[in-house]
Write an enzyme that holds these catalytic residues in place. Structure first.
Site, PDB file in Angstrom:
ATOM      1  N   PRO A   1       0.880  -1.259  -0.182  1.00  0.00           N
ATOM      2  CA  PRO A   1       0.322  -0.186   0.238  1.00  0.00           C
ATOM      3  C   PRO A   1       0.690   1.721  -0.252  1.00  0.00           C
ATOM      4  CG  PRO A   1      -0.773  -1.445   1.493  1.00  0.00           C
ATOM      5  CD  PRO A   1       1.171  -2.202   1.482  1.00  0.00           C
TER       6      PRO A   1
ATOM      7  N   GLY B   1       2.552   4.395   0.657  1.00  0.00           N
ATOM      8  CA  GLY B   1       3.373   4.537   2.522  1.00  0.00           C
ATOM      9  C   GLY B   1       4.011   4.076   3.451  1.00  0.00           C
ATOM     10  N   THR B   2       4.255   3.349   2.533  1.00  0.00           N
ATOM     11  CA  THR B   2       4.403   1.764   4.331  1.00  0.00           C
ATOM     12  C   THR B   2       6.579   1.663   3.718  1.00  0.00           C
ATOM     13  OG1 THR B   2       4.520  -0.049   2.136  1.00  0.00           O
ATOM     14  CG2 THR B   2       2.756  -0.079   3.558  1.00  0.00           C
ATOM     15  N   GLY B   3       7.226   2.640   2.393  1.00  0.00           N
ATOM     16  CA  GLY B   3       8.145   2.601   2.564  1.00  0.00           C
ATOM     17  C   GLY B   3       8.870   1.979   1.485  1.00  0.00           C
ATOM     18  N   LYS B   4       8.467   1.943   0.038  1.00  0.00           N
ATOM     19  CA  LYS B   4       8.909   1.287  -0.548  1.00  0.00           C
ATOM     20  C   LYS B   4       9.614   2.305  -1.603  1.00  0.00           C
ATOM     21  CE  LYS B   4       5.077   0.755  -2.952  1.00  0.00           C
ATOM     22  NZ  LYS B   4       4.081   1.020  -2.023  1.00  0.00           N
ATOM     23  N   THR B   5       9.442   3.328  -1.235  1.00  0.00           N
ATOM     24  CA  THR B   5      11.197   4.035  -1.953  1.00  0.00           C
ATOM     25  C   THR B   5      11.848   4.375  -0.689  1.00  0.00           C
ATOM     26  OG1 THR B   5       9.317   5.676  -3.503  1.00  0.00           O
ATOM     27  CG2 THR B   5      11.870   6.498  -2.582  1.00  0.00           C
TER      28      THR B   5
ATOM     29  N   HIS C   1     -26.553   9.537  20.463  1.00  0.00           N
ATOM     30  CA  HIS C   1     -26.140   8.539  19.930  1.00  0.00           C
ATOM     31  C   HIS C   1     -24.068   7.841  19.899  1.00  0.00           C
ATOM     32  CE1 HIS C   1     -25.495   7.927  15.164  1.00  0.00           C
ATOM     33  NE2 HIS C   1     -24.179   7.924  15.141  1.00  0.00           N
ATOM     34  N   GLU C   2     -23.530   9.037  20.119  1.00  0.00           N
ATOM     35  CA  GLU C   2     -22.305   7.935  20.786  1.00  0.00           C
ATOM     36  C   GLU C   2     -22.302   7.347  21.868  1.00  0.00           C
ATOM     37  OE1 GLU C   2     -19.936   8.261  18.354  1.00  0.00           O
ATOM     38  OE2 GLU C   2     -21.175  10.042  16.938  1.00  0.00           O
TER      39      GLU C   2
ATOM     40  N   ASP D   1     -22.257   5.258   9.518  1.00  0.00           N
ATOM     41  CA  ASP D   1     -22.694   4.431  10.158  1.00  0.00           C
ATOM     42  C   ASP D   1     -23.659   3.029   8.652  1.00  0.00           C
ATOM     43  OD1 ASP D   1     -21.408   5.141  12.388  1.00  0.00           O
ATOM     44  OD2 ASP D   1     -23.656   6.051  12.909  1.00  0.00           O
TER      45      ASP D   1
END
Length: 619
Positions: A218, A220-224, A436-437, A513
């Site tokens: 995905p 942002g996982t640090g491939k670069t 609700h919460e 929801d």
């Protein structure tokens, strides 16, 4: 990071030179002479034909010269000689008027001349209008073709330059210590680094260096980041280029860039080539593609990967979020020999990533277990952003260091946005929001296999949320059972159930929801095989799972209708369950709502204390 001198894009651009300055001045002089003519040092002024005739009749005109459709004449007056021009008109009496006119300054007569227009010969016109333009265009075409073939950089029509950013081994400062949460990927890539350092240890047994490794995961996982770390650990030059830079307008230009890239890499071997977003050029070659430029670029990439010698130490790393869209020929062994999966980090991985980024800021004693559990599903880039937001918050509050509560608040800021402190909400709406919460929290607390409630708030956020209930699992989960998914759907319907039971109404606040509950119920049937009607039957095909997971049904219209019916039944049963829980605990809901309205934010422990106090009263 400073760019190395190895970068071919850093060559100095050619100067214009004295010849260019001379040509520019010559053009300016010609334009000036055409637009603003002079006679000696006197400018020639424009005048209309009537003014010219009037000056002739008055006897102030001393000379007239008719040339190329214009009349140039000299006027003698008190201010001295002046020069004018006007347009020649069809005036049959002009010659007689000039011959009869008197000019005292010229002995009583006007000096009158007319120049006949000169025409070029047909041979000269043919050369100027046909031969010369043809030669110019031919020269431009040849210059562009030569540049594209040679792959030279800089200069006119530079078509073959790869455009890759090249970093020397001393410029790449990233190391494996800077990459956390990807231990399996680092272990695999460390072998490549060791091969570049000690090739004889492997070649003695007949092993060969893998030509390429594909980094998949995905965003942002640090491939670069991990690709740069490989180059930093190996101490070799690092070629970095995006796949989109190969895609050009004209057919053949992308292939020329590929050839130039591998030519440069062969000269700097051992080295590492990193192609980010390789799916831009590596898409599967099918009839739907229909792009000759992209296909030629991909074919050239396949040819170059087969052609270079792996013993020279050239390693190709590529990254993509869509591995299923890549061409099969690109993924076969001998090209990309290894596929390295870089998933979202687990709890221990997130804690390690926090430690890496917290080294860059001043911080106190941070509870990594708390912040690690609160950031489930976050990538390395998300955690870096969270730490930065925490540092900014600490500065705003005048703190000397970052604390755990700063990180917890920054998690909420990244997820739901900043607090809208100036928002004005009516007491009735605030009452509905609080129930609700609390409905979500109550249903979650009264069920087994549900994540504990950590925080309940009715403070509005900039994302549009008027409040939210945060649940955090006590540990890392990799699987979800059918019971857990049904309980989660019931928790999602708890907000609407509380509105109906406690406030006798329903509002638009349950839209998110409803969306999540529907997606989860549909996934249970079509993806996870948790339906009693359909069983373990694939009803939906998922694509691009690393980019949100777009999906499409693979069933008939009647089956799709039955799926909708079953999804509706699952959500209805979950809603009925939530309504029953809320009705059975109305006193607890009222007591918790009173506290929440006064404080606006309560922790999960405070909410559970309210429930425990009522349980003691019942006993």
């Amino acid at each position: 990071m400073k760019q190395s001198k190895l970068n071919n894009n850093n060559k100095p651009q050619p100067n214009i030179g004295w010849s260019g300055i001379f040509v520019g001045l010559l053009v300016l002089i010609l334009l000036n002479s055409l637009l603003f003519p002079y006679v000696g040092n006197q400018p020639v002024k424009d005048a209309d034909y009537n003014t010219f005739v009037t000056a002739v009749d008055k006897g102030t005109v001393t000379s007239v010269n008719i040339k190329e459709g214009r009349i140039y004449y000299e006027v003698a007056g008190r201010k001295g000689k002046q020069y004018f021009r006007t347009t020649e008109v069809n005036d049959p009496q002009l010659v007689d008027r000039l011959l009869k006119a008197k000019s005292p300054a010229k002995g009583g007569h006007i000096v009158f001349t007319k120049q006949l227009p000169q025409k070029n010969s047909p041979i000269v016109d043919f050369f100027l209008w046909w031969i010369l333009p043809g030669l110019i265009f031919y020269w431009i075409w040849r210059a562009g073709a030569n540049k594209m073939v040679k792959g030279a950089s800089g200069g006119f029509l530079s078509l073959g330059n790869s455009g890759a950013k090249v970093y020397a081994e001393s410029d790449v400062k990233t190391r494996f210590a800077d990459v956390a949460g990807q231990d399996e990927a680092k272990a695999t890539l460390k072998e490549l680094v060791d091969f570049l350092h000690n090739p004889r240890k492997y070649t003695a047994l007949g092993a060969r260096l893998p030509k390429g490794a594909l980094l998949v995961g995905p965003p942002g996982t640090g491939k670069t980041l991990i690709a740069r770390a490989v180059a930093g650990e190996a101490h070799v030059p690092f070629f970095s280029i995006s796949g989109s830079e190969f895609v050009q307008m004209f057919v053949g230009m992308g292939a020329a860039k590929v050839r130039d890239l591998f030519r440069q890499a062969a000269q700097k071997a051992p080295c590492i080539i990193f192609i980010d977003e390789i799916d831009a050029i590596g898409k599967s070659r099918d009839q739907a593609m229909g792009n000759d430029e992209r296909e030629q670029t991909l074919n050239q990439l396949l040819t170059e990967m087969d052609g270079f010698d792996a013993t020279k130490g050239v390693v190709i790393l590529a990254a993509t979020n869509r591995p299923e869209s890549l061409d099969k020929a690109l993924l076969r062994p001998g090209r990309f020999d290894r596929r390295i999966i870089m998933e979202l980090p687990d709890l221990e991985g997130r804690k390690a990533i926090f430690q890496v980024h917290l080294k860059k800021v001043k911080h106190g004693n941070i509870d990594l277990d708390v912040v690690g559990r609160a950031t489930a599903g976050s990538s390395g880039a998300d955690i870096a952003n969270i730490v930065n937001e925490a540092a900014l918050r600490a500065v705003r509050l005048g703190k000397s260091e970052v604390e755990t509560d700063d990180i917890e608040e920054s998690v909420e800021t990244v997820i739901a946005g900043e607090q809208k402190k100036g928002a004005v909400i009516s007491p009735e709406e605030k009452r509905i929001i609080s129930y609700h919460e609390l409905g979500h929290a109550m249903v979650a607390a009264m069920q087994t296999h549900s994540a504990p409630v950590q925080k309940i708030t009715i403070v509005p956020r900039t994302s549009g949320a008027l409040g939210y209930t945060m649940q955090v699992d006590s540990g890392e989960k990799h699987l979800m059972s059918k019971t857990e998914m049904l309980n989660q759907i019931a928790t999602l319907t708890g907000g609407r159930a509380a509105e109906e039971v406690m406030c006798h109404t329903c509002t638009t606040g349950a839209s998110n929801d409803i969306e999540k509950a529907t997606q989860l119920a549909r996934a249970m049937i079509t993806t996870y095989g948790m339906s009693d009607t359909f069983g373990m039957m694939q009803l939906e095909q998922q694509r691009y799972k690393y980019l949100g997971g777009a999906s499409s049904l693979t069933c008939s219209q009647q089956t799709a209708k039955d799926i909708d019916t079953e999804v509706r039944d699952i959500i209805r049963q979950a809603h009925d369950k939530a309504v029953g829980i809320i009705k059975a605990h109305e006193p607890e809901m009222n007591a918790a709502a009173k506290i929440l309205l006064s404080k606006e934010t309560i922790t999960g422990d405070e909410f559970m204390n309210v429930l425990k106090s009522y349980e003691k009263d019942k006993e």
